[in-house]
Design an enzyme around this catalytic site. Structure first.
Site, PDB file in Angstrom:
ATOM      1  CB  SER A   1      -0.854  -0.012   1.277  1.00 33.91           C
ATOM      2  OG  SER A   1      -1.475   1.242   1.494  1.00 33.91           O
TER       3      SER A   1
ATOM      4  CE1 TYR B   1      -4.668  -2.012   5.013  1.00 32.19           C
ATOM      5  CE2 TYR B   1      -3.363  -0.038   4.611  1.00 32.19           C
ATOM      6  CZ  TYR B   1      -4.097  -1.107   4.128  1.00 32.19           C
ATOM      7  OH  TYR B   1      -4.250  -1.278   2.771  1.00 32.19           O
TER       8      TYR B   1
HETATM    9  P1  NAD Z   1     -11.409  -6.369  -0.201  1.00 30.03           P
HETATM   10  O1  NAD Z   1     -12.026  -6.226   1.141  1.00 30.03           O
HETATM   11  O2  NAD Z   1     -12.221  -6.133  -1.422  1.00 30.03           O
HETATM   12  O3  NAD Z   1     -10.725  -7.805  -0.341  1.00 30.03           O
HETATM   13  C1  NAD Z   1     -10.033  -8.409   0.727  1.00 30.03           C
HETATM   14  C2  NAD Z   1      -9.950  -9.893   0.478  1.00 30.03           C
HETATM   15  O4  NAD Z   1      -9.277 -10.502   1.597  1.00 30.03           O
HETATM   16  C3  NAD Z   1     -11.327 -10.583   0.381  1.00 30.03           C
HETATM   17  O5  NAD Z   1     -11.270 -11.611  -0.583  1.00 30.03           O
HETATM   18  C4  NAD Z   1     -11.503 -11.165   1.785  1.00 30.03           C
HETATM   19  O6  NAD Z   1     -12.385 -12.282   1.838  1.00 30.03           O
HETATM   20  C5  NAD Z   1     -10.079 -11.580   2.076  1.00 30.03           C
HETATM   21  N1  NAD Z   1      -9.815 -11.810   3.499  1.00 30.03           N
HETATM   22  C6  NAD Z   1     -10.081 -10.985   4.542  1.00 30.03           C
HETATM   23  N2  NAD Z   1      -9.739 -11.607   5.688  1.00 30.03           N
HETATM   24  C7  NAD Z   1      -9.257 -12.828   5.354  1.00 30.03           C
HETATM   25  C8  NAD Z   1      -8.744 -13.928   6.100  1.00 30.03           C
HETATM   26  N3  NAD Z   1      -8.672 -13.905   7.425  1.00 30.03           N
HETATM   27  N4  NAD Z   1      -8.357 -15.030   5.418  1.00 30.03           N
HETATM   28  C9  NAD Z   1      -8.452 -15.089   4.061  1.00 30.03           C
HETATM   29  N5  NAD Z   1      -8.912 -14.069   3.304  1.00 30.03           N
HETATM   30  C10 NAD Z   1      -9.314 -12.968   3.963  1.00 30.03           C
HETATM   31  O7  NAD Z   1     -10.137  -5.408  -0.158  1.00 30.03           O
HETATM   32  P2  NAD Z   1      -9.142  -4.825  -1.287  1.00 30.03           P
HETATM   33  O8  NAD Z   1      -9.266  -3.363  -1.247  1.00 30.03           O
HETATM   34  O9  NAD Z   1      -9.280  -5.546  -2.571  1.00 30.03           O
HETATM   35  O10 NAD Z   1      -7.758  -5.164  -0.586  1.00 30.03           O
HETATM   36  C11 NAD Z   1      -6.854  -6.152  -1.047  1.00 30.03           C
HETATM   37  C12 NAD Z   1      -5.454  -5.780  -0.595  1.00 30.03           C
HETATM   38  O11 NAD Z   1      -5.093  -4.525  -1.163  1.00 30.03           O
HETATM   39  C13 NAD Z   1      -5.295  -5.623   0.923  1.00 30.03           C
HETATM   40  O12 NAD Z   1      -4.068  -6.168   1.327  1.00 30.03           O
HETATM   41  C14 NAD Z   1      -5.302  -4.121   1.106  1.00 30.03           C
HETATM   42  O13 NAD Z   1      -4.613  -3.734   2.273  1.00 30.03           O
HETATM   43  C15 NAD Z   1      -4.587  -3.690  -0.144  1.00 30.03           C
HETATM   44  N6  NAD Z   1      -4.786  -2.290  -0.524  1.00 30.03           N
HETATM   45  C16 NAD Z   1      -6.038  -1.816  -0.781  1.00 30.03           C
HETATM   46  C17 NAD Z   1      -6.192  -0.488  -1.117  1.00 30.03           C
HETATM   47  C18 NAD Z   1      -7.531   0.101  -1.417  1.00 30.03           C
HETATM   48  O14 NAD Z   1      -7.618   1.336  -1.492  1.00 30.03           O
HETATM   49  N7  NAD Z   1      -8.573  -0.685  -1.623  1.00 30.03           N
HETATM   50  C19 NAD Z   1      -5.076   0.359  -1.175  1.00 30.03           C
HETATM   51  C20 NAD Z   1      -3.820  -0.163  -0.908  1.00 30.03           C
HETATM   52  C21 NAD Z   1      -3.702  -1.490  -0.578  1.00 30.03           C
END
Ligand code: NAD
Length: 260
Positions: free
Chosen positions: A142, A155
């Site tokens: 991130s 986080y």
């Molecule tokens: P999201 O909530 O859409 O997806 C998260 C995924 O992780 C889902 O499939 C969920 O079921 C799974 N998950 C959660 N807890 C779990 C567990 N205990 N075991 C197995 N799976 C689990 O979120 P996203 O925005 O797609 O985030 C994905 C990654 O990207 C994360 O690591 C997040 O920190 C990172 N990220 C997101 C953003 C953003 O703005 N959305 C920015 C930077 C980084």
């Protein structure tokens, strides 16, 4: 581009991970998807990937807080497909709260899912990658792996941790045809971002529109959310031959956020 390869993406039932899994499948890779959600919706996604792209797609419901379940997921993938060639550590959760009120169980869960799970998958995948002399490890970090924001202590700590893990493993496997990189998106419009809006409204006393404009996109000079397709395209690039010299890096897709 990825036929005869197997990609395992943690946290791929939603958002960025799902877009990555679908992109790898589109390029011919067999994929293992993982994460939580409605069982029928997950099965529809899994079978849809198989029929749309003509690849094999397996689902693992392993909980990324559980090292034993992670080991089981990695062993099942190796048994089904031989090796995991492309490993994406993407599962992640968020919690927004002042540090003195931050629930201890949320701290533990965020560190386990966003950081420790990557250690457990990597240690299982590296021997097979070394044996093959080829592998790609991509960690979804991130912008918060590089800079901080208030009220996100767990986080930001976990994401800074994954940056360190990425660099360390990259050095260890550098002469084995295995690259290890982190992708550092700014704000991507996914359920993870949508869910933190109510808590941010509460923590800062703002309306939903103010949170989007003055908190989320305040740091992002383009004033636009990154798309899941853009993040998936970066992951695909990192799997290619053109990226074989790129390792140990933090690839920023953040609309200029960390340039400030
Ligand atoms: P999201 O909530 O859409 O997806 C998260 C995924 O992780 C889902 O499939 C969920 O079921 C799974 N998950 C959660 N807890 C779990 C567990 N205990 N075991 C197995 N799976 C689990 O979120 P996203 O925005 O797609 O985030 C994905 C990654 O990207 C994360 O690591 C997040 O920190 C990172 N990220 C997101 C953003 C953003 O703005 N959305 C920015 C930077 C980084």
């Amino acid at each position: 581009m990825l036929s005869n390869k197997t990609a395992l993406v943690t946290g791929s039932t939603s958002g960025i991970g799902l877009a990555m899994a679908r992109t790898f499948a589109r390029e011919g890779a067999n994929v293992v998807i993982n994460g939580f959600g409605d069982a029928a919706a997950i099965e529809a996604e899994r079978s849809g990937i198989e029929s749309e792209f003509g690849v094999s797609c397996q689902y693992s419901g392993a909980d990324m807080t559980r090292p034993d379940e992670i080991a089981g997921m990695m062993a099942d993938a190796a048994k089904t497909f031989g090796t995991v060639d492309i490993l994406v550590n993407n599962a992640g959760i968020q919690h927004v709260s002042p540090v003195e009120e931050f629930p201890v169980e949320k701290w533990d869960a965020i560190l386990a899912i966003n950081l420790s799970s990557a250690f457990h998958t990597i240690r299982a995948a590296v021997p097979g990658m070394k044996e093959k002399g080829w592998g790609r490890i991509i960690n979804t970090a991130s912008a918060h792996a590089l800079v901080a924001s208030p009220f996100k202590s767990a986080y930001v700590a976990a994401k800074h941790g994954i940056a360190g893990l990425t660099k360390t493993v990259a050095l260890e496997v550098a002469q084995h045809g295995v690259t290890v990189n982190a992708i550092c998106p700014g704000y991507v419009w996914t359920p993870l971002v949508e869910r933190q809006i109510p808590d941010t409204m509460k923590a800062r006393g703002l309306t939903e529109e103010e949170v989007k404009r003055d908190v989320l996109l305040a740091a992002q000079p383009t004033k636009e959310f990154v798309t899941v397709e853009q993040v998936a395209a970066m992951a695909l690039y990192l799997t290619g031959d053109a990226a074989s010299c790129i390792t140990g890096t933090m690839m920023q897709l953040d609309g200029g956020w960390t340039a400030q």
